[in-house]
Design a protein around this motif. Sequence first.
Motif, PDB file in Angstrom:
ATOM      1  N   SER A  57       0.867  -1.184   0.000  1.00  0.00           N
ATOM      2  CA  SER A  57       0.000   0.000   0.000  1.00  0.00           C
ATOM      3  C   SER A  57       0.901   1.231   0.000  1.00  0.00           C
ATOM      4  O   SER A  57       1.090   1.887   1.016  1.00  0.00           O
ATOM      5  CB  SER A  57      -0.912  -0.013   1.234  1.00  0.00           C
ATOM      6  N   THR A  58       1.451   1.542  -1.164  1.00  0.00           N
ATOM      7  CA  THR A  58       2.450   2.594  -1.286  1.00  0.00           C
ATOM      8  C   THR A  58       1.790   3.964  -1.411  1.00  0.00           C
ATOM      9  O   THR A  58       1.043   4.213  -2.370  1.00  0.00           O
ATOM     10  CB  THR A  58       3.313   2.368  -2.544  1.00  0.00           C
ATOM     11  N   PRO A  59       2.033   4.898  -0.482  1.00  0.00           N
ATOM     12  CA  PRO A  59       1.453   6.239  -0.595  1.00  0.00           C
ATOM     13  C   PRO A  59       1.998   6.955  -1.830  1.00  0.00           C
ATOM     14  O   PRO A  59       3.183   6.859  -2.160  1.00  0.00           O
ATOM     15  CB  PRO A  59       1.910   6.940   0.686  1.00  0.00           C
ATOM     16  N   ALA A  60       1.124   7.661  -2.531  1.00  0.00           N
ATOM     17  CA  ALA A  60       1.521   8.379  -3.739  1.00  0.00           C
ATOM     18  C   ALA A  60       0.577   9.552  -3.967  1.00  0.00           C
ATOM     19  O   ALA A  60      -0.441   9.698  -3.284  1.00  0.00           O
ATOM     20  CB  ALA A  60       1.490   7.442  -4.949  1.00  0.00           C
ATOM     21  N   THR A  61       0.938  10.370  -4.937  1.00  0.00           N
ATOM     22  CA  THR A  61       0.068  11.444  -5.391  1.00  0.00           C
ATOM     23  C   THR A  61      -0.374  11.121  -6.808  1.00  0.00           C
ATOM     24  O   THR A  61       0.459  10.903  -7.689  1.00  0.00           O
ATOM     25  CB  THR A  61       0.795  12.799  -5.375  1.00  0.00           C
ATOM     26  N   LEU A  62      -1.680  11.050  -7.012  1.00  0.00           N
ATOM     27  CA  LEU A  62      -2.221  10.805  -8.342  1.00  0.00           C
ATOM     28  C   LEU A  62      -2.375  12.132  -9.066  1.00  0.00           C
ATOM     29  O   LEU A  62      -2.995  13.067  -8.548  1.00  0.00           O
ATOM     30  CB  LEU A  62      -3.575  10.104  -8.251  1.00  0.00           C
ATOM     31  N   THR A  63      -1.793  12.238 -10.263  1.00  0.00           N
ATOM     32  CA  THR A  63      -1.946  13.415 -11.096  1.00  0.00           C
ATOM     33  C   THR A  63      -2.649  13.015 -12.388  1.00  0.00           C
ATOM     34  O   THR A  63      -2.810  11.829 -12.680  1.00  0.00           O
ATOM     35  CB  THR A  63      -0.585  14.071 -11.410  1.00  0.00           C
TER      36      THR A  63
ATOM     37  N   ALA B 190      -7.381  10.048 -17.846  1.00  0.00           N
ATOM     38  CA  ALA B 190      -8.732  10.431 -17.424  1.00  0.00           C
ATOM     39  C   ALA B 190      -9.549   9.203 -17.037  1.00  0.00           C
ATOM     40  O   ALA B 190     -10.368   9.250 -16.114  1.00  0.00           O
ATOM     41  CB  ALA B 190      -9.418  11.198 -18.549  1.00  0.00           C
ATOM     42  N   ALA B 191      -9.321   8.082 -17.736  1.00  0.00           N
ATOM     43  CA  ALA B 191     -10.068   6.857 -17.435  1.00  0.00           C
ATOM     44  C   ALA B 191      -9.766   6.355 -16.032  1.00  0.00           C
ATOM     45  O   ALA B 191     -10.646   5.798 -15.353  1.00  0.00           O
ATOM     46  CB  ALA B 191      -9.738   5.782 -18.467  1.00  0.00           C
ATOM     47  N   VAL B 192      -8.530   6.540 -15.568  1.00  0.00           N
ATOM     48  CA  VAL B 192      -8.161   6.138 -14.204  1.00  0.00           C
ATOM     49  C   VAL B 192      -8.920   6.988 -13.191  1.00  0.00           C
ATOM     50  O   VAL B 192      -9.488   6.472 -12.221  1.00  0.00           O
ATOM     51  CB  VAL B 192      -6.640   6.261 -13.992  1.00  0.00           C
ATOM     52  N   TRP B 193      -8.928   8.282 -13.425  1.00  0.00           N
ATOM     53  CA  TRP B 193      -9.647   9.183 -12.518  1.00  0.00           C
ATOM     54  C   TRP B 193     -11.137   8.855 -12.495  1.00  0.00           C
ATOM     55  O   TRP B 193     -11.761   8.852 -11.424  1.00  0.00           O
ATOM     56  CB  TRP B 193      -9.423  10.638 -12.940  1.00  0.00           C
ATOM     57  N   ASP B 194     -11.715   8.591 -13.657  1.00  0.00           N
ATOM     58  CA  ASP B 194     -13.141   8.264 -13.719  1.00  0.00           C
ATOM     59  C   ASP B 194     -13.437   6.968 -12.973  1.00  0.00           C
ATOM     60  O   ASP B 194     -14.441   6.861 -12.252  1.00  0.00           O
ATOM     61  CB  ASP B 194     -13.588   8.131 -15.175  1.00  0.00           C
ATOM     62  N   ALA B 195     -12.566   5.967 -13.137  1.00  0.00           N
ATOM     63  CA  ALA B 195     -12.780   4.685 -12.471  1.00  0.00           C
ATOM     64  C   ALA B 195     -12.720   4.818 -10.949  1.00  0.00           C
ATOM     65  O   ALA B 195     -13.380   4.064 -10.226  1.00  0.00           O
ATOM     66  CB  ALA B 195     -11.747   3.665 -12.942  1.00  0.00           C
ATOM     67  N   LEU B 196     -11.936   5.789 -10.487  1.00  0.00           N
ATOM     68  CA  LEU B 196     -11.823   6.027  -9.042  1.00  0.00           C
ATOM     69  C   LEU B 196     -12.884   6.997  -8.527  1.00  0.00           C
ATOM     70  O   LEU B 196     -12.953   7.256  -7.322  1.00  0.00           O
ATOM     71  CB  LEU B 196     -10.428   6.579  -8.719  1.00  0.00           C
ATOM     72  N   GLY B 197     -13.685   7.538  -9.429  1.00  0.00           N
ATOM     73  CA  GLY B 197     -14.732   8.473  -9.020  1.00  0.00           C
ATOM     74  C   GLY B 197     -14.186   9.787  -8.512  1.00  0.00           C
ATOM     75  O   GLY B 197     -14.773  10.401  -7.608  1.00  0.00           O
ATOM     76  N   LEU B 198     -13.077  10.254  -9.103  1.00  0.00           N
ATOM     77  CA  LEU B 198     -12.412  11.475  -8.638  1.00  0.00           C
ATOM     78  C   LEU B 198     -12.667  12.644  -9.576  1.00  0.00           C
ATOM     79  O   LEU B 198     -12.833  12.467 -10.791  1.00  0.00           O
ATOM     80  CB  LEU B 198     -10.901  11.231  -8.524  1.00  0.00           C
ATOM     81  N   ASP B 199     -12.693  13.833  -9.000  1.00  0.00           N
ATOM     82  CA  ASP B 199     -12.885  15.069  -9.752  1.00  0.00           C
ATOM     83  C   ASP B 199     -11.572  15.447 -10.430  1.00  0.00           C
ATOM     84  O   ASP B 199     -10.589  15.764  -9.764  1.00  0.00           O
ATOM     85  CB  ASP B 199     -13.332  16.182  -8.799  1.00  0.00           C
ATOM     86  N   GLN B 200     -11.550  15.430 -11.751  1.00  0.00           N
ATOM     87  CA  GLN B 200     -10.328  15.732 -12.484  1.00  0.00           C
ATOM     88  C   GLN B 200      -9.852  17.168 -12.277  1.00  0.00           C
ATOM     89  O   GLN B 200      -8.666  17.460 -12.436  1.00  0.00           O
ATOM     90  CB  GLN B 200     -10.533  15.463 -13.976  1.00  0.00           C
ATOM     91  N   ASP B 201     -10.742  18.056 -11.906  1.00  0.00           N
ATOM     92  CA  ASP B 201     -10.363  19.457 -11.681  1.00  0.00           C
ATOM     93  C   ASP B 201      -9.413  19.601 -10.488  1.00  0.00           C
ATOM     94  O   ASP B 201      -8.719  20.611 -10.374  1.00  0.00           O
ATOM     95  CB  ASP B 201     -11.602  20.325 -11.445  1.00  0.00           C
ATOM     96  N   LEU B 202      -9.388  18.609  -9.606  1.00  0.00           N
ATOM     97  CA  LEU B 202      -8.490  18.666  -8.456  1.00  0.00           C
ATOM     98  C   LEU B 202      -7.028  18.590  -8.894  1.00  0.00           C
ATOM     99  O   LEU B 202      -6.152  19.193  -8.278  1.00  0.00           O
ATOM    100  CB  LEU B 202      -8.807  17.545  -7.468  1.00  0.00           C
TER     101      LEU B 202
END
Length: 212
Positions: A96-102, A190-202
Amino acid sequence: MANLALISLCLFAIFVSFSLQGNALSTCNGPCTTLDDCSGELICIDGKCNDDPDVGTNICGGGSTPTPGDCEPTGSMTCNGETKSTYQCSPPVTSSTPATLTLNDFSEGGDGGAPSECDEQYHDNDERVVALSTGWYSGGSRCGRTIRITASNGRSTTATVVDECDSMHGCDEEHAGQLPCDNNIVDGSAAVWDALGLDQDLGRVPVTWAMA
């Protein structure tokens, strides 16, 4: 004796004063002991000057310290008035490696610049693909491998590693004029962000990842 003690005390005070002034010049990852020891809008985090998460500065590579473990910066790069540390390493990979998703556009003409390193291909935004920081990319050893990314909302998804998020180089045509990546980045489509249910504007959100 009283005068000697007074003189000694004055000299000590002067020494401390100069020391504090010196600390005030500390820049990214420089030593510090108080919030006032760091230059500009940096603050003291765990004994090192770093970005202020409340102000939202991105001088050292984000609001959190990107150098856990033994991974230390190899230098820095400045372009467009912004300075970033450069890294050949990344934090250790765990279950469970902490990271920042961009967010990245891997398609032709997107902000990824050149084709993906792993396959010399562009990838559509509906593909779940990622680029990893230089240390995690590990010279391409994770090319084509599948990782699992988990967001703080509890949702997770898998994605394929297709590129490096270069932590050593940037500010040129090959990197679309962008600064070097931090050493803890999972750069997702974008598909990764959508699959995670995250707001891309962040643009940047904390996640964890592991090999799938």
